[in-house]
Enzyme design. Sequence first.
Site, PDB file in Angstrom:
ATOM      1  CG  ASP A 121      -2.290   0.633   0.898  1.00  0.00           C
ATOM      2  OD1 ASP A 121      -2.301   1.722   0.280  1.00  0.00           O
ATOM      3  OD2 ASP A 121      -3.322   0.043   1.250  1.00  0.00           O
TER       4      ASP A 121
ATOM      5  CE1 TYR B   1     -14.064   2.104  -8.606  1.00  0.00           C
ATOM      6  CE2 TYR B   1     -16.374   1.683  -9.079  1.00  0.00           C
ATOM      7  CZ  TYR B   1     -15.215   1.365  -8.410  1.00  0.00           C
ATOM      8  OH  TYR B   1     -15.192   0.295  -7.546  1.00  0.00           O
TER       9      TYR B   1
ATOM     10  CE  LYS C 203     -12.849  -1.138  -9.698  1.00  0.00           C
ATOM     11  NZ  LYS C 203     -11.683  -1.817  -9.078  1.00  0.00           N
TER      12      LYS C 203
END
Length: 259
Positions: free
Chosen positions: A33, A153, A157
């Site tokens: 991360d 977004y 996806k």
Amino acid sequence: MARTYVVTGAASGIGRATAELLAGQGHTVVGIDLHDADVEADLTTAEGRAGLADAVRAKAPDGIDAVLAIAGLAHPIPATVAVNFFGMVATLENLRPLLLGSPAPRAAGVSSMASLMQGDEDLVEAMLAGDEPRALARAEVLAGDEQTGQQIYASTKIAFARWVRRHAATEDWAGASIPLNAVAPGVIRTPMTADMIATKEAEEQLLQMVPMPLNGVAEPVVVARLLAWLTSEENSHLCGQVVFVDGGSDVVIRGDSVW
């Protein structure tokens, strides 16, 4: 048998829930991360992705058994394209060679029920072509308008789901006995969605757009459990599937259709 898992986005949300679940089962987890992780890397940049394999190898010198590409953004900005598609694909591709020594290698990533929503085909095509400069430029244009910005977004996806479908059955993945799959969550209680479901009224309004008739908004561990199974030794034959864990959104939206 204890295994070694690499989990991106491990500091929060679904990534954190997955890392905690796997660690609780006795497995070794290498978390990645921006901060508070075993490996700190910025997957929105080429530089951050480039050193990933070496950093993971240093943390897991005996090899790894599974890669879970979870890190992502949901903002209507170009950085969402950089991490949700190019960062996720780079994670899977760069770490794939490290899986080859495992007796049961596995890989999974995160799409979304947003893949059922309207995306921008030019942006999707640029991502699937591997043209990051063109994709970021297109996202910059879309971000300039509130309505089209919301397509960023969904587009990431859509593109990732298609990428999984196109690559899972190839020699690099299925040919190397590596099941490659994705999950498609509905609305999950994470920092990413906190503002959208901050009140009961806001949550109900969101669920009108994202119907989840089965138990409503889910906790991150719900997705983590599915990801854990997809990357377990038990999953020997699921290949190239995008598994919706969305409380029924896919069923409500697409009905009988599976495409």
